[in-house]
Design an enzyme around this catalytic site. Sequence first.
Site, PDB file in Angstrom:
ATOM      1  N   GLY A 143       0.684  -1.148  -0.108  1.00 50.52           N
ATOM      2  CA  GLY A 143      -0.029   0.078  -0.066  1.00 50.52           C
ATOM      3  C   GLY A 143       0.736   1.189   0.053  1.00 50.52           C
ATOM      4  O   GLY A 143       1.858   1.295  -0.478  1.00 50.52           O
ATOM      5  N   SER A 144       0.283   2.319   0.455  1.00 49.30           N
ATOM      6  CA  SER A 144       1.132   3.727   0.605  1.00 49.30           C
ATOM      7  C   SER A 144       2.112   3.640   1.443  1.00 49.30           C
ATOM      8  O   SER A 144       2.100   2.983   2.434  1.00 49.30           O
ATOM      9  CB  SER A 144      -0.069   4.718   0.708  1.00 49.30           C
ATOM     10  OG  SER A 144      -0.497   4.587   2.051  1.00 49.30           O
ATOM     11  N   GLU A 163       5.519  -3.554   0.655  1.00 51.09           N
ATOM     12  CA  GLU A 163       5.871  -3.155  -0.557  1.00 51.09           C
ATOM     13  C   GLU A 163       5.058  -1.888  -0.883  1.00 51.09           C
ATOM     14  O   GLU A 163       3.826  -1.882  -0.849  1.00 51.09           O
ATOM     15  CB  GLU A 163       4.950  -4.223  -1.476  1.00 51.09           C
ATOM     16  CG  GLU A 163       5.721  -5.764  -1.379  1.00 51.09           C
ATOM     17  CD  GLU A 163       7.346  -5.632  -2.019  1.00 51.09           C
ATOM     18  OE1 GLU A 163       7.533  -4.709  -2.780  1.00 51.09           O
ATOM     19  OE2 GLU A 163       8.122  -6.633  -1.750  1.00 51.09           O
ATOM     20  N   LEU A 164       5.700  -0.778  -1.161  1.00 55.04           N
ATOM     21  CA  LEU A 164       5.120   0.569  -0.889  1.00 55.04           C
ATOM     22  C   LEU A 164       5.140   1.275  -2.250  1.00 55.04           C
ATOM     23  O   LEU A 164       4.818   0.532  -3.418  1.00 55.04           O
ATOM     24  CB  LEU A 164       5.844   1.499  -0.001  1.00 55.04           C
ATOM     25  CG  LEU A 164       6.098   0.567   1.545  1.00 55.04           C
ATOM     26  CD1 LEU A 164       6.794   1.391   2.599  1.00 55.04           C
ATOM     27  CD2 LEU A 164       4.744   0.443   2.006  1.00 55.04           C
ATOM     28  N   CYS A 197       2.127   0.894  -8.951  1.00 50.85           N
ATOM     29  CA  CYS A 197       3.161   1.640  -8.036  1.00 50.85           C
ATOM     30  C   CYS A 197       4.534   1.504  -8.855  1.00 50.85           C
ATOM     31  O   CYS A 197       5.598   2.203  -8.480  1.00 50.85           O
ATOM     32  CB  CYS A 197       3.597   0.836  -6.875  1.00 50.85           C
ATOM     33  SG  CYS A 197       3.646  -0.897  -6.930  1.00 50.85           S
ATOM     34  N   GLU A 291       4.566  10.033  -5.492  1.00 53.01           N
ATOM     35  CA  GLU A 291       3.839   9.236  -6.582  1.00 53.01           C
ATOM     36  C   GLU A 291       2.676   9.464  -6.976  1.00 53.01           C
ATOM     37  O   GLU A 291       1.563   9.689  -6.312  1.00 53.01           O
ATOM     38  CB  GLU A 291       3.723   7.729  -5.712  1.00 53.01           C
ATOM     39  CG  GLU A 291       3.054   6.481  -6.437  1.00 53.01           C
ATOM     40  CD  GLU A 291       2.844   5.327  -5.716  1.00 53.01           C
ATOM     41  OE1 GLU A 291       3.144   4.286  -6.105  1.00 53.01           O
ATOM     42  OE2 GLU A 291       2.459   5.484  -4.419  1.00 53.01           O
TER      43      GLU A 291
END
Length: 400
Positions: A143-144, A163-164, A197, A291
């Site tokens: 996520g963020s 996992e960003l 992402c 992002e």
Amino acid sequence: MCVEAGKPIKDSEGEVGRLIDTFRIAAEESVRMTGEVQPLDISPRAKGYQGIWKRVPIGPCSFISPFNFPLNLAAHKIAPALAVGCPFIVKPASRTPLGTIIIGEILAETNLPRGAFSILPAHRDGADLFTTDERLKLLSFTGSPGVGWDLKAKAGKKKVVLELGGNAAVIVDHDADLDDAVERIIFGAFYQSGQSCIGVQRIIIHADIYDDLRDRLVARAGKLIAGDPKDPNTFVGPMISEGEARRLDNWVQEAAQAGGKILCGGKREGAMLEATLLENVDRSTSLYREEAFGPVAILSKFTDFNEAMAEVNDSKFGLQAGIFTRDLFKMFDAWDHLDVGGVVINDVPSYRVDNMPYGGVKDSGLGREGVRFAMEDMTEIRNLVIRRRDEGPTKKQMGE
């Protein structure tokens, strides 16, 4: 997925295929995770000792998955856990819980033991126990960055895999096949309506081909069909919410007011934002630094490859980068010097196969997914040491 998240139907169908791949890979890897016999008699004090080690499940795991790939990113946590024998609980994204619930329904039809898994939809403010409960031995979150690092701070003693976000860049060198580069970059920037992402956000182009490639990208982006995600011809669908589309639209306008030039797109209607390309974007703007997570990319030019690599690294994120080049020396330079989790040659950073190691550095996260690598995180090494008191008959005892 198409109805729930507005994901274009072709992207939705493609994700189902990847979901199947991910479970198949996990099934294959489940019989490949082995240990080793290790000689320990490396000095006189260890004579007669031998070691054996194996991997054992780490214990109950906690998984939090995102909205943008609600099937396959959940599968990247669930399938490895099944493969190594870890019980788990999953919190799907609040906006897209249905896919994970369907996975749970299918698992409920198997002979997994009672309590092997739980699918627990919850809002973020009601999910603290996913992070803080000490009975859980691993937290895997996708996520963020803001949420992810906050969860890590609350996770206590458990292992954490994050996992960003990303701010992915692609370098296009002067020797690239421009026809091929255009198609791949357009895909990387705008597939899944830009909500990936590893979607292409920064396009760094050699000065010798900059004008030509820019014009081709603008022309190609202008031909993308946007609208109803249920229409098979739609390439750009709505963003996940009008609020997210408004946020990115504001970043585009901010960049334009700071001197950036909108080359195409730049208009919003509700949750729909046009496929948008800009150039001359100031590096201090949110559109450059943060992002985007939507159908927007920015162009810049370079003359020296080292400068291009420095521009890729000029980000707090480091997930993947793409390089279009035919020069092997530049390929290895990029592999050595780009501060990212993965370098993709002659394609966009948006490329991922579900068995490869995948993850980032810096603010893009910790650890790696890609089934075998997630399985390693979900296991611990347990060692066995054997002392052999009787090492067998000596040569003298055998009459020699």
